[in-house]
Design a protein around this motif. Sequence first.
Motif, PDB file in Angstrom:
ATOM      1  N   TYR A   1       0.818  -1.218   0.000  1.00 15.82           N
ATOM      2  CA  TYR A   1       0.000   0.000   0.000  1.00 15.82           C
ATOM      3  C   TYR A   1       0.855   1.274   0.000  1.00 15.82           C
ATOM      4  O   TYR A   1       0.312   2.385   0.069  1.00 15.82           O
TER       5      TYR A   1
ATOM      6  N   SER B   1      -3.144   4.810  -7.717  1.00 17.16           N
ATOM      7  CA  SER B   1      -2.470   5.316  -6.526  1.00 17.16           C
ATOM      8  C   SER B   1      -2.404   4.256  -5.440  1.00 17.16           C
ATOM      9  O   SER B   1      -3.072   3.230  -5.493  1.00 17.16           O
ATOM     10  N   TRP B   2      -1.635   4.539  -4.394  1.00 18.63           N
ATOM     11  CA  TRP B   2      -1.443   3.580  -3.321  1.00 18.63           C
ATOM     12  C   TRP B   2      -2.765   3.194  -2.663  1.00 18.63           C
ATOM     13  O   TRP B   2      -2.953   2.046  -2.265  1.00 18.63           O
ATOM     14  N   SER B   3      -3.681   4.141  -2.581  1.00 18.04           N
ATOM     15  CA  SER B   3      -4.959   3.880  -1.916  1.00 18.04           C
ATOM     16  C   SER B   3      -6.000   3.297  -2.858  1.00 18.04           C
ATOM     17  O   SER B   3      -7.019   2.766  -2.415  1.00 18.04           O
TER      18      SER B   3
ATOM     19  N   GLY C   1      -7.579   5.308  -4.797  1.00 18.37           N
ATOM     20  CA  GLY C   1      -8.528   6.392  -4.980  1.00 18.37           C
ATOM     21  C   GLY C   1      -8.299   7.241  -6.211  1.00 18.37           C
ATOM     22  O   GLY C   1      -9.184   8.004  -6.611  1.00 18.37           O
TER      23      GLY C   1
ATOM     24  N   ASN D   1      -5.868  -3.814  -1.515  1.00  8.72           N
ATOM     25  CA  ASN D   1      -4.694  -3.765  -0.652  1.00  8.72           C
ATOM     26  C   ASN D   1      -4.703  -4.867   0.413  1.00  8.72           C
ATOM     27  O   ASN D   1      -3.673  -5.152   1.016  1.00  8.72           O
TER      28      ASN D   1
END
Length: 124
Positions: A29, A51-53, A55, A73
């Motif tokens: 993540y 993106s990491w999230s 979103g 994740n």
Amino acid sequence: VQLQASGGGLVQAGGSLRLSCAASGFTFYSHAIGWFRQAPGTEREFVSAISWSGGSTSYADSVKGRFTISRDNRKNMVYLQMTSLKPEDTAVYYCARHSGIDYSDRRPVGYPYWGQGTLVTVSS
């Protein structure tokens, strides 16, 4: 760091496929993940990134509106749902881990870790 792409195959034009990318060996993540593709005789090109999230996403103009990237994740997985496939989508598809969190980075050099690729063939 390991990335393993799967889900490729042969599909008729107009059909759909979902690619999966299983990641391990790093803090999943904490990084953006991208999909790239390479057709024979061409350079590797950006397809999409997330993106990491999860979103925020970005897409190449050539796939916008047809492909959807997502990630889970909890499972360390990234997916690329491909619809309305065209013969020009034929390529080896690679998932890659960005060096950081910049999901807008479309340069292959920004992604130091790559999976082995999965072949997508779209017949006309």
